[in-house]
Design an enzyme around this catalytic site. Sequence first.
Site, PDB file in Angstrom:
ATOM      1  N   LYS A  83      23.015 137.281  17.828  1.00  0.00           N
ATOM      2  CA  LYS A  83      22.239 137.437  19.070  1.00  0.00           C
ATOM      3  C   LYS A  83      22.720 136.400  20.076  1.00  0.00           C
ATOM      4  O   LYS A  83      22.783 135.203  19.769  1.00  0.00           O
ATOM      5  CB  LYS A  83      20.770 137.195  18.738  1.00  0.00           C
TER       6      LYS A  83
HETATM    7  C1  E4P Z   1      13.861 140.399  20.560  1.00  0.00           C
HETATM    8  O1  E4P Z   1      14.790 140.517  19.786  1.00  0.00           O
HETATM    9  C2  E4P Z   1      13.005 139.211  20.699  1.00  0.00           C
HETATM   10  O2  E4P Z   1      13.025 138.475  19.498  1.00  0.00           O
HETATM   11  C3  E4P Z   1      11.566 139.541  20.947  1.00  0.00           C
HETATM   12  O3  E4P Z   1      11.346 140.927  21.050  1.00  0.00           O
HETATM   13  C4  E4P Z   1      10.902 138.693  21.955  1.00  0.00           C
HETATM   14  O4  E4P Z   1       9.584 139.140  22.105  1.00  0.00           O
HETATM   15  P1  E4P Z   1       8.413 138.253  22.724  1.00  0.00           P
HETATM   16  O5  E4P Z   1       8.430 138.436  24.209  1.00  0.00           O
HETATM   17  O6  E4P Z   1       7.177 138.820  22.114  1.00  0.00           O
HETATM   18  O7  E4P Z   1       8.670 136.820  22.308  1.00  0.00           O
END
Ligand code: E4P
Length: 219
Positions: A83
């Site tokens: 990522k």
């Molecule tokens: C995506 O891969 C992220 O980890 C995640 O969806 C972030 O979500 P949040 O806004 O609930 O932290």
Amino acid sequence: MKIFLDTANLDEIRKGVEWGIVDGVTTNPTLIAREKAPFKERVKEICQLVKGPVSAEVTALDWKGMVEEAKELAKIDEHVVIKIPLTPDGIRAIKALSYEGIKTNATLVFSPMQAILAAKAGATYVSPFIGRVDDVSSDGLKMLEEIVIIFNNYAFDTEIIAASIRHPMHVVEAALMGVDIATMPFTVLEKLFKHPLTDIGIERFMKDWEEYRKIMGGE
Ligand code: E4P
């Protein structure tokens, strides 16, 4: 539509996998920090449970550092996806990693234009954050829909992961758009099962069955 769990919690992942409906997992530095477990070991454990794509995020901010970190993370397991945040350095790292056949997930994406950059760089996945866009009084689902249209227009190979999902309707709307993947917290996955008429229906069937058994003498 594939379902990913957005968590680094092993109990949650185990439950989702046992239900047979979890195709992958996404983590981020916040989710890993919440678990207070060694990062690489936790990523390995998640891979062993889910046996599908598991996103692990780099923390370097320069492209060379990102690529180095990515290569180390990719050694953990064949299912690891790197990522990378959508910055100029991130895009450069995604491009370099795609040449080497290392899978990437462009994260912290908040606009169609950012998603196009990720696809052009050769990202395997792109993660538009719906909930966080809604949080700033904008329209996360509209952003997602625009990305789906653009990706279809150009037949980009990059798969779209609807991320930052906050409730079941985000999942339904993403599915109606034909989004490839929805990644969600375990609490949202649990809510997907729920319908009051299912509970009422089970209660009524059980009650009627008991009555029937009494009449039939316990048969
Ligand atoms: C995506 O891969 C992220 O980890 C995640 O969806 C972030 O979500 P949040 O806004 O609930 O932290």
